[in-house]
Design a protein around this motif. Structure first.
Motif, short mmCIF file in Angstrom:
data_model
loop_
_atom_site.label_atom_id
_atom_site.label_comp_id
_atom_site.label_asym_id
_atom_site.label_seq_id
_atom_site.Cartn_x
_atom_site.Cartn_y
_atom_site.Cartn_z
N ALA A 108 1.68 7.75 6.87
CA ALA A 108 0.33 7.36 7.26
C ALA A 108 0.28 7.02 8.75
N ALA A 109 1.32 6.32 9.23
CA ALA A 109 1.36 5.95 10.65
C ALA A 109 1.40 7.20 11.53
N VAL A 251 -10.55 12.26 8.82
CA VAL A 251 -10.46 12.36 7.37
C VAL A 251 -9.00 12.46 6.92
N ALA A 252 -8.20 13.27 7.63
CA ALA A 252 -6.79 13.43 7.26
C ALA A 252 -6.05 12.10 7.37
N ALA A 253 -6.35 11.36 8.44
CA ALA A 253 -5.69 10.07 8.64
C ALA A 253 -6.08 9.09 7.53
N LEU A 258 -4.39 6.48 2.20
CA LEU A 258 -4.67 6.30 0.78
C LEU A 258 -3.63 6.93 -0.13
N GLU A 259 -2.74 7.74 0.48
CA GLU A 259 -1.85 8.55 -0.34
C GLU A 259 -0.99 7.74 -1.30
N GLU A 260 -0.61 6.54 -0.85
CA GLU A 260 0.27 5.74 -1.70
C GLU A 260 -0.39 5.35 -3.02
N ILE A 261 -1.71 5.40 -3.08
CA ILE A 261 -2.33 5.01 -4.36
C ILE A 261 -2.00 6.00 -5.47
#
Ligand code: GDP
Length: 359
Positions: A108-109, A251-253, A258-261
């Motif tokens: 994410a970073a 949007v990609a960022a 949110l990906e970890e959810i």
């Protein structure tokens, strides 16, 4: 003064205020103007520029945030008009700042850093033309050359970041498998910005967080351990809020944060049920969730701020009729025990479901 169908100017400015607050800024005022089209040089009209400038002087303002994306020229002209020390930025830069603060994973970073650089690239002119002006025209052309050099450096950095992201993504699956073996279930809070997610997180924890607890000491500040009355525990993790008018460049960022959810055992959708646009906000969140790979994760909906609604009894009745809704006030603590029980029930369901799949 961008008017959207669902959210009017004032609603949008209110949200911008909340975003600034989230970023750690103190908001001292807001204003807007109705124009047929934005001023190409300064976005707002000259009268409005003067009005804001006097407010800056009177209140000691350090930052001016615009609700729409500004061009490089507009940013430069506005900073010049407001005077040297004032930082001018737009909604996109503010959102990227927040994502930057909240990016919990390496991936994410990286994704946020990439978005920030891509945002900067067309805006690089600002700094150098400024220097050129200071030099009194003696070094004419120097700014231009410097911009080209800077752009090249930035493009190289963007390339490096993209490669790094690719390799991080490749390795993610491995780590995911490891993380899934952690016995404590992870519950993720999702919801529109200002719905009350962090208030709920704080309400549920605080006293429960043990300083000497090694296992949990490494958790990032948006994840807490919650222990229910019957001794069961789960990890509760806050996500960055959902917002309207998300520029395509971010949007990609946003997705990456949110990906970890997708690795959680349960999604808790927190709703500000006292908000006049609650329904639209629910839809906006559902829409984003439907685009992520999370359809198999069980969900629970929380109607928050029941202390604030004019008709709490009918809201509670309505919630009771529904299977997956719990009413709470994250502020007062009302309904929070029921919420924990509902989470336990849901987690139990999902465990049974997993066991049923394994012969
Ligand atoms: P987040 O953006 O979802 O994390 O929202 P916050 O937790 O920061 O809450 C946003 C605002 O709503 C804050 O001013 C909170 O004090 C307020 N708030 C949160 N929960 C409640 C609630 O149950 N009742 C009331 N009246 N206000 C609340």
């Amino acid at each position: 003064s961008n008017t959207e169908d669902l959210f009017g100017v004032e609603e949008s400015l209110k949200e911008l205020t909340q975003l600034a607050d989230t970023a750690g800024l103190m908001v001292v005022g807001s204003t807007y103007q109705k124009l047929v089209s934005p001023n190409s040089r300064t976005y707002i009209g000259s009268g409005k520029v003067a009005e804001i400038k006097s407010a800056i002087n009177a209140l000691g303002v350090e930052t001016v945030i615009f609700d729409d994306e500004l061009s490089a020229g507009q940013l430069r002209n506005l900073e010049k008009a407001f005077g040297g020390e004032v930082r001018v930025c737009d909604r996109t830069a503010l959102i990227l700042d927040i994502f930057n603060q909240r990016a919990a994973t390496h991936e994410a970073a990286l994704q946020v850093a990439l978005a920030q650089m891509e945002y900067q690239l067309p805006r690089l002119t600002k700094m150098w033309t400024h220097l050129e002006r200071q030099a009194g025209g003696k070094v004419k052309g120097m700014g231009e050359k410097q911009i080209e050099v800077d752009k090249r450096i930035l493009r190289t950095q963007i390339g490096v970041l993209k490669k790094e992201l690719e390799s991080v993504r490749k390795h993610r699956k491995q780590y995911r498998n490891q993380r899934l073996s952690v016995p404590v279930p992870v519950v993720s809070l999702v919801g529109y910005t200002n719905a009350g997610k962090s208030t709920l997180l704080n309400q549920l924890t605080g006293a429960n967080v043990l300083a000497e607890d090694r296992l949990f000491a490494t958790l990032d500040p948006t994840t807490r351990r919650v222990q229910t009355k019957n001794g069961k525990e789960f990890l509760l993790t806050d996500t960055v809020g959902f917002i309207q008018k998300l520029p395509t460049t971010v949007v990609a960022a946003f997705r990456a944060t949110l990906e970890e959810i997708s690795e959680s055992s349960l999604l808790v959708h927190v709703v500000d049920i006292s908000h006049p646009l609650a329904e639209q906000q629910i839809d906006a969140v559902d829409k984003v969730l439907s685009e992520l790979d999370v359809s198999s994760i069980p969900r629970l909906m929380v109607w928050n701020k029941v202390d604030k609604v004019s008709n709490p009894e009918s809201i509670k009745l309505e919630a009771e009729k529904r299977d997956d809704v719990v009413c709470i006030s994250a502020l007062s603590g009302e309904g929070v025990n029921e919420f924990c029980n509902a989470v336990q029930e849901k987690l139990k369901d999902s465990m049974v479901w997993v066991e049923a799949l394994i012969p």
